[in-house]
Write an enzyme that holds these catalytic residues in place. Sequence first.
Site, mmCIF file in Angstrom:
data_model
loop_
_atom_site.group_PDB
_atom_site.id
_atom_site.type_symbol
_atom_site.label_atom_id
_atom_site.label_comp_id
_atom_site.label_asym_id
_atom_site.label_seq_id
_atom_site.Cartn_x
_atom_site.Cartn_y
_atom_site.Cartn_z
ATOM 1 N N GLY A 11 40.139 -3.287 -41.970
ATOM 2 C CA GLY A 11 40.901 -2.164 -42.119
ATOM 3 C C GLY A 11 40.831 -1.241 -40.830
ATOM 4 O O GLY A 11 39.885 -1.644 -39.995
ATOM 5 N N ALA A 13 39.950 2.481 -39.109
ATOM 6 C CA ALA A 13 38.936 3.679 -39.000
ATOM 7 C C ALA A 13 39.340 4.571 -40.221
ATOM 8 O O ALA A 13 40.553 4.836 -40.407
ATOM 9 C CB ALA A 13 39.002 4.490 -37.979
ATOM 10 N N SER A 18 34.196 0.117 -45.660
ATOM 11 C CA SER A 18 32.818 -0.156 -45.999
ATOM 12 C C SER A 18 32.566 0.103 -47.425
ATOM 13 O O SER A 18 31.824 -0.551 -48.019
ATOM 14 C CB SER A 18 32.224 0.832 -45.008
ATOM 15 O OG SER A 18 32.226 0.124 -43.696
ATOM 16 N N THR A 37 24.891 -4.009 -37.847
ATOM 17 C CA THR A 37 25.206 -4.669 -36.554
ATOM 18 C C THR A 37 25.181 -3.376 -35.494
ATOM 19 O O THR A 37 25.150 -3.373 -34.209
ATOM 20 C CB THR A 37 26.400 -5.213 -36.231
ATOM 21 O OG1 THR A 37 27.428 -4.233 -36.503
ATOM 22 C CG2 THR A 37 26.420 -6.365 -37.011
ATOM 23 N N ALA A 38 25.018 -1.873 -35.843
ATOM 24 C CA ALA A 38 25.275 -0.716 -34.994
ATOM 25 C C ALA A 38 24.087 -0.529 -34.160
ATOM 26 O O ALA A 38 22.854 -0.760 -34.549
ATOM 27 C CB ALA A 38 25.404 0.356 -35.699
ATOM 28 N N HIS A 52 26.445 6.310 -44.054
ATOM 29 C CA HIS A 52 26.287 5.076 -44.913
ATOM 30 C C HIS A 52 25.034 4.639 -45.325
ATOM 31 O O HIS A 52 25.058 4.127 -46.680
ATOM 32 C CB HIS A 52 26.387 3.837 -43.540
ATOM 33 C CG HIS A 52 27.961 3.519 -43.044
ATOM 34 N ND1 HIS A 52 28.522 2.629 -43.472
ATOM 35 C CD2 HIS A 52 28.854 4.614 -42.520
ATOM 36 C CE1 HIS A 52 29.856 2.477 -42.961
ATOM 37 N NE2 HIS A 52 29.819 3.972 -42.505
ATOM 38 N N ARG A 55 24.700 6.615 -48.760
ATOM 39 C CA ARG A 55 25.640 5.870 -49.812
ATOM 40 C C ARG A 55 25.099 4.615 -50.564
ATOM 41 O O ARG A 55 25.450 4.197 -51.625
ATOM 42 C CB ARG A 55 26.914 5.657 -48.985
ATOM 43 C CG ARG A 55 28.139 5.875 -49.832
ATOM 44 C CD ARG A 55 29.527 5.677 -49.206
ATOM 45 N NE ARG A 55 29.305 4.524 -48.226
ATOM 46 C CZ ARG A 55 30.110 4.621 -46.894
ATOM 47 N NH1 ARG A 55 30.836 5.527 -46.540
ATOM 48 N NH2 ARG A 55 30.073 3.382 -46.331
ATOM 49 N N ARG A 56 24.073 3.986 -49.889
ATOM 50 C CA ARG A 56 23.708 2.679 -50.244
ATOM 51 C C ARG A 56 22.505 2.726 -51.348
ATOM 52 O O ARG A 56 21.685 3.680 -50.862
ATOM 53 C CB ARG A 56 23.267 1.843 -49.233
ATOM 54 C CG ARG A 56 24.436 1.313 -48.260
ATOM 55 C CD ARG A 56 23.783 0.417 -47.400
ATOM 56 N NE ARG A 56 22.709 0.656 -46.679
ATOM 57 C CZ ARG A 56 22.772 1.011 -45.247
ATOM 58 N NH1 ARG A 56 24.010 1.297 -44.633
ATOM 59 N NH2 ARG A 56 21.656 1.200 -44.593
ATOM 60 N N GLU A 64 18.756 -5.079 -39.198
ATOM 61 C CA GLU A 64 19.484 -4.572 -38.223
ATOM 62 C C GLU A 64 19.502 -5.623 -37.068
ATOM 63 O O GLU A 64 18.562 -6.332 -36.712
ATOM 64 C CB GLU A 64 18.867 -3.326 -37.419
ATOM 65 C CG GLU A 64 18.510 -2.211 -38.302
ATOM 66 C CD GLU A 64 18.111 -0.863 -37.690
ATOM 67 O OE1 GLU A 64 17.680 -0.950 -36.473
ATOM 68 O OE2 GLU A 64 17.839 0.305 -38.441
#
Length: 196
Positions: A11, A13, A18, A37-38, A52, A55-56, A64
Amino acid sequence: MASSDLTFVLGGARSGKSVHAEQLAASSGRKVTYIATARVADREFAARVAHHRERRPGTWKLVEAPVDLAAALAAADAPDGCVLIDCLTLWLANLLCPPDGDYDDEPTPDHHTAFGAFEAALAGARGQVIVVSNEIGLGVVPLGAETRHYVDELGRLNQRVAALCANVTMMVAGLPLVLKSSAASANTSADNRADT
């Protein structure tokens, strides 16, 4: 042959990709490992990562993996587990544009080598894997050779991952558009057997 336990969510932005992937992982009923991966380079991006994280569920394990995604997937994979990778877009940026800062993790491999290693780890996965990536190739041809190279390489990577996955969903304005489904394939196979 695509594995029915491999799902790819694409998708733009803020398309809801996510959130959709997180909902799939939460509904799996399995122990979830979230591979991020950030690399956090500034305050604004740190706020995105924090959003993020909030939310998890707290029960999800976090790994990471800004560079060696194949090794992270292989280590997290388990027959009764679910691995959520978010996202390929940032991983590719880390491969093509390694930071000049004070990161002391492993050297950055050639991105073609990294693609092959990740593809092999994904194809060999024993548990459920959900992969998130951006679709950035729908606009005009970008200015600048580096940007065009990035768009092209992400498109190639997305195609390779989509070919391995039995389930591919494109998110648009928070709505899932199913591009490929193992359920549809199973129904088609059953219909074909009924016709013989």
